[in-house]
Each structure stands twice: as C-alpha cells, then as structure tokens.
Design a protein around this motif. Structure first.
Motif, PDB file in Angstrom:
ATOM      1  N   HIS A  22       2.557   2.722  -9.872  1.00  0.00           N
ATOM      2  CA  HIS A  22       3.792   2.650  -9.091  1.00  0.00           C
ATOM      3  C   HIS A  22       5.010   3.021  -9.930  1.00  0.00           C
ATOM      4  CE1 HIS A  22       6.249   0.920  -5.698  1.00  0.00           C
ATOM      5  NE2 HIS A  22       7.150   0.929  -6.674  1.00  0.00           N
ATOM      6  N   HIS A  24       8.910   5.564  -9.591  1.00  0.00           N
ATOM      7  CA  HIS A  24       9.791   6.341  -8.709  1.00  0.00           C
ATOM      8  C   HIS A  24      10.181   7.623  -9.431  1.00  0.00           C
ATOM      9  CE1 HIS A  24      10.012   3.135  -5.737  1.00  0.00           C
ATOM     10  NE2 HIS A  24       9.986   2.313  -6.772  1.00  0.00           N
ATOM     11  N   GLU A 105       6.594   2.082  -0.404  1.00  0.00           N
ATOM     12  CA  GLU A 105       6.352   0.674  -0.434  1.00  0.00           C
ATOM     13  C   GLU A 105       6.933   0.023   0.814  1.00  0.00           C
ATOM     14  OE1 GLU A 105       9.097  -1.298  -3.527  1.00  0.00           O
ATOM     15  OE2 GLU A 105       9.016   0.789  -4.168  1.00  0.00           O
ATOM     16  N   HIS A 166       2.358  -4.070  -5.246  1.00  0.00           N
ATOM     17  CA  HIS A 166       3.237  -3.559  -6.286  1.00  0.00           C
ATOM     18  C   HIS A 166       4.057  -4.710  -6.869  1.00  0.00           C
ATOM     19  CE1 HIS A 166       7.165  -2.153  -7.486  1.00  0.00           C
ATOM     20  NE2 HIS A 166       7.696  -2.372  -6.313  1.00  0.00           N
ATOM     21  N   ASP A 212       7.117   0.799 -12.398  1.00  0.00           N
ATOM     22  CA  ASP A 212       8.275   0.804 -11.508  1.00  0.00           C
ATOM     23  C   ASP A 212       9.438   1.573 -12.146  1.00  0.00           C
ATOM     24  OD1 ASP A 212       9.362   0.288  -9.031  1.00  0.00           O
ATOM     25  OD2 ASP A 212       9.968  -1.769  -9.472  1.00  0.00           O
TER      26      ASP A 212
HETATM   27 ZN   LIG Z   1       9.285   0.317  -6.708  1.00  0.00          ZN
END
Ligand SMILES: [Zn+2]
Length: 255
Positions: A22, A24, A105, A166, A212
């Motif tokens: 996970h 971005h 998500e 997550h 993340d």
């Molecule tokens: Zn995230």
C-alpha cells in the motif's frame, strides 16, 4: 536491527522480492523517479492505491506503465461526499485496465466524520463499493480509523471473501478475527503496542507489509522497516519474511 539491515541488503543483491502492499505512488513529486529507486532497491511488487477520482485516474495510468505496479481504485471515506459520483465509473475503469486488481482504499473513518450525515454517507459509499468489488470478483483494501469493529461487521454482512486491512489499527483479538476469515493485515513502518501484539498473535501467512508512502513512509523501500519490526517479533529473518509477505500478496491478489 543493524544485523537485519545488513542481511537484507545482502539478500536484495541476490534479488529477493520486496513488496509494498500500500502506497500512494501518484502523490510523489516524481513518481517515475520514486519507482526507479524502488526497483533498484529490490521492490518487485507495488500496489499503488487511489482514493479520489483524480488519484484513481493517476493510479490507473501508473499501473499501465510499469510491470511491477498494480492499481487499487476506490473512493475513500475522505472523499465519500465530494467524489461519490465517481463510484459509478469504477466498474468500467476496472474493465478497461487489467492492472487494476482491487477496490480501495474504502471503509469508515470516524475521525473524518463530523456528523451523522457524514457517517451515513461514508457507510453508503463503503457498501456500494463492497458490492462492486463482489460483482467484479476483486478484493477490497480497507481504510479504517477508529472504526475497525464496524468495518469487520459490514464486511461480514456482505460475506466478503478477500479483504486487506491497510495500516492495520486493531488489537490482537481483531487480528485473530481477520486471520480466521483468511483476510490480510498490512503492517506499516510504525510501531506500537497493539500492532506488535497483533503481529505476535497471527500466522505470518496473514501478514503483508506496506509504507503508505509518501504520506507515512518516505519511499516504498521503507517496507524494510516493517519487515524488521516483524522480524524482531516473530524471530524470523528479514529475507525470509520479505519472501513470505510478497508471496502472500501475490496469492491474495492473483498477481
Ligand atoms: Zn493510504
């Protein structure tokens, strides 16, 4: 810790697969550069995750352009009101891009919700997307904040078979519930007591690692920090854990 890092860099040279369950990627100032650095450091699978209409479009493009990047698209609780319109186009988006492998998500965020109406709209967006994922045969990637029991209840209500949590926020009892259902917890590079107990409690087959990034971790390579934490708790070597968590991710998402 030093030993683990040293043995990991040896292993990476032998090209063991690291994975970030996970991040971005689209939010990096230069996603291409971040990707290049990640690959050079041993990353072999990256799940780039969306959350808004704009993020989803960017994630889809990044996934198309790189073999190791897979896309997760959905409308997160933060955007449950502003971008609710985009839920209707998720199905078409997935059908046009075979690198999109999950819906997320999605979930509930009790810190973002300021009123009953906000909560209601978050829940409506969450349930609609669970149904879309079900119709497409895709797993869901969960965002929960202060809401894990309600999220698990909602997933049970819809008989969800594949869910990845997550930034797992729960305790060891909730981790056990997740393990029982064959779901995954995703461990970020942030230590706390609950998270350590949860990791101790469940089988490593139900664990994946994430960063993340760039929101929490600096780069996808920070999965090493998650792996080091798990290694200290489980007493398993970092290299072995890198292998297992990547296998878990591949098996779960059929990639
Ligand atoms: Zn995230």
């Amino acid at each position: 810790m030093y030993q683990n890092t040293a043995s990991l860099s040896r292993v990476v040279q032998e090209s063991v697969e690291l994975s970030d369950a996970h991040c971005h990627l689209n939010l990096f100032e230069n996603p291409e550069a971040a990707l290049k650095e990640s690959i050079a450091g041993g990353l072999r699978v990256i799940l780039a995750t969306g959350g808004s209409a704009l993020d989803n479009a960017q994630v889809g493009e990044l996934a198309r352009r790189s073999e190791i990047v897979f896309g997760i698209v959905g409308i997160s609780p933060d955007f449950a009101q502003s971008d609710a319109y985009a839920i209707d186009s998720l199905e078409e988006m997935v059908k046009k891009n075979d690198k999109i492998i999950g819906i997320g998500e999605i979930g509930l965020d009790f810190k973002v919700a300021k009123s009953e109406k906000d909560l209601f709209e978050q829940m409506a967006a969450f349930e609609r997307q669970i149904e879309i994922a079900g119709a497409l045969g895709l797993p869901v990637v969960i965002h929960s904040r202060g809401s894990l029991s309600e999220v698990i209840e909602t997933l049970d209500k819809h008989k969800v078979k594949r869910a990845m949590f997550h930034f797992f926020e729960g305790d060891r009892f909730q981790a056990k519930e997740i393990e029982k259902r064959g779901w995954l917890i995703s461990v970020p590079p942030v230590e706390n007591k609950n998270r350590k107990e949860a990791i101790r409690e469940i089988n490593v087959k139900n664990i994946v690692v994430e960063t993340d990034s760039p929101v929490v971790g600096k780069t996808p390579l920070d999965v090493k920090r998650s792996l080091e934490m798990i290694s200290r708790i489980k007493g398993t070597g970092v290299a072995q854990l890198a292998k297992v968590t990547t296998e878990n991710l591949r098996e779960f998402f059929y990639i």
